[in-house]
Design an enzyme around this catalytic site. Structure first.
Site, PDB file in Angstrom:
ATOM      1  N   SER A   1       8.164   8.583  -5.280  1.00 12.09           N
ATOM      2  CA  SER A   1       8.988   9.901  -4.019  1.00 12.09           C
ATOM      3  C   SER A   1      10.308   9.628  -4.245  1.00 12.09           C
ATOM      4  O   SER A   1      10.497   8.157  -3.687  1.00 12.09           O
ATOM      5  CB  SER A   1       8.080   9.347  -3.089  1.00 12.09           C
ATOM      6  OG  SER A   1       6.362  10.033  -3.430  1.00 12.09           O
TER       7      SER A   1
ATOM      8  N   GLU B   1      -3.560   6.063  -9.502  1.00 18.62           N
ATOM      9  CA  GLU B   1      -3.352   5.782  -8.530  1.00 18.62           C
ATOM     10  C   GLU B   1      -4.602   6.623  -8.030  1.00 18.62           C
ATOM     11  O   GLU B   1      -4.862   6.422  -6.438  1.00 18.62           O
ATOM     12  CB  GLU B   1      -1.924   6.514  -7.745  1.00 18.62           C
ATOM     13  CG  GLU B   1      -1.829   6.440  -6.715  1.00 18.62           C
ATOM     14  CD  GLU B   1      -0.758   7.196  -6.124  1.00 18.62           C
ATOM     15  OE1 GLU B   1       0.376   7.804  -6.791  1.00 18.62           O
ATOM     16  OE2 GLU B   1       0.173   6.755  -5.358  1.00 18.62           O
TER      17      GLU B   1
END
Length: 401
Positions: free
Chosen positions: A123, A238
């Site tokens: 991110s 994930e």
């Protein structure tokens, strides 16, 4: 030891014997947990579907559940491995899929044993939900890459020895095509980690600044420009890790809410009863769906269905946490402790209702936002037409920033 030789036919009975041999040679009551895990890895019982010598036996993936259950039955499952979630759940399957034999030999065993903690540098402040828009640059310099940029919402960065890192290596092509994936040394010069305090008062996450960080080309995962494809493997694993955790019936937050309903008759109203019943049924349906997903995962690679499990998990957690606050009335508005903490796992059940209400807000952001997951479900599960993407054929450098 009576273990069958490598290459012999592997079945459930043979695996149970291998587990018994490992435990017999490494008594869980007296053996250091890391030593026991190392023995398990060397015996090919870390991930049975991995190749021999890399923690596995080349066996069918479905047999992993046999191994896990047998170690648990014999009391040989070490606790406290929360700090390894990114390494075990995301880095390992990505390294297996795209790593060279040298990379798999170097990283998998320390990762599994717990000697080396991993984090995930994905991110960015300007590309949180749209990973392909990331701007952290990696420029090749001989046999090394020089990386500059900023990452955010990075769990365990303050503990990590290694990171899986996605970078922009070609700004002249569309955003999905110019990315490359690396293994980053978190101790390398130029890596700076800063705690990021959240709404709850905790600092589970970090900001990570990368300034002239040099990464050897030997630490690249996959081909140059194939970072998006490599990252998809990481992301699918994930979402399964976040949304696919096994729970008993009435486990998790719905169990807490149901317990309050039973113990506090004065809080009951018809409206709250209806809300509790609806969420209880939805939680049970979500639990069974996750169990089916776990069984699918046991026999193959995780698919986009993991996105649905993660999406349902986030929405339910938020609605149930809100119901708990309503059931508790004024008491539900109190907060137990604003002390800055750096937890290695989210302690939803160990804290109060106020914490659960605030922390559950993050469930729809972490691990892929709910909006992105809905797109994945619509396009890859339901087969609906995709969003109109005007930036699909535009070079990344020409996109509005």
């Amino acid at each position: 030891m009576t273990t069958a030789p490598a290459g012999a036919t592997i079945d459930a009975a043979g695996l149970r014997q291998r587990v018994a041999d490992v435990v017999a040679a490494h008594d869980p009551a007296t053996t250091d947990p890391a030593e026991l895990l190392a023995a398990r890895f060397d015996a090919g019982l870390a991930w049975v579907h991995f190749p021999e010598g890399e923690g596995g036996l080349g066996a069918p993936r479905a047999l992993q559940s046999v191994v896990d259950a047998e170690f648990e039955r014999l009391g040989a499952t070490p606790a406290g491995r929360e700090k390894l979630i990114i390494g075990l759940g995301m880095a390992a399957p990505t390294i297996l899929a795209f790593g060279t034999p040298e990379q798999r030999r170097r990283y998998l065993k320390p990762l599994y044993v717990g000697e080396e903690v991993w984090c995930q540098l994905f991110s960015e402040p300007g590309a949180g939900s749209d990973l392909a828009a990331l701007g952290t640059r990696a420029v090749r310099d001989g046999e090394e890459w020089v990386v500059d940029g900023q990452k955010v919402w990075t769990s365990l960065a303050h503990r990590a020895r290694w990171a899986i890192l996605v970078t922009r290596t070609d700004p002249d092509v569309p955003k999905h095509q110019g990315m490359t994936y690396f293994i980053c040394d978190m101790r390398a010069p130029g890596v700076e980690v800063r705690p990021l305090r959240q709404l709850t008062g905790e600092a589970e996450f970090n900001e990570v600044y990368l300034t002239d960080v040099r990464i050897p080309d030997s630490q690249r995962l996959g081909a140059v420009g194939e970072g998006w494809r490599v990252a998809q493997t990481t992301l699918m694993n994930e979402r399964v890790s976040i949304g696919g955790t096994a729970e008993p019936r009435e486990g998790g937050l719905i169990g807490i809410a149901a317990g309050i309903w039973r113990s506090r008759p004065e809080a009951r109203t018809p409206g709250l009863h209806d809300a509790l019943m609806r969420l209880w049924v939805e939680a049970e349906a979500a639990r069974l769906t996750k169990e089916r997903l776990r069984q699918q995962l046991a026999i193959g690679q995780p698919g986009p269905e993991g996105s649905a499990a993660k999406l349902a998990f986030a929405r339910l957690n938020q609605e149930i946490a809100g119901l708990e606050v309503e059931l508790l009335g004024a008491e539900g508005l109190t907060y137990d402790d604003w002390t800055l903490r750096r937890p290695e796992r989210v302690g939803m059940e160990a804290r109060g209702a106020g914490y659960r209400y605030l922390r559950s807000r993050g469930n729809s952001i972490e691990g892929g936002t709910s909006e992105i997951l809905r797109n994945i479900i619509a396009e890859r599960v339901l087969g609906l037409p995709g969003d109109i993407r005007v930036d699909k054929d535009v070079a990344w450098k020409d996109l509005p920033k």
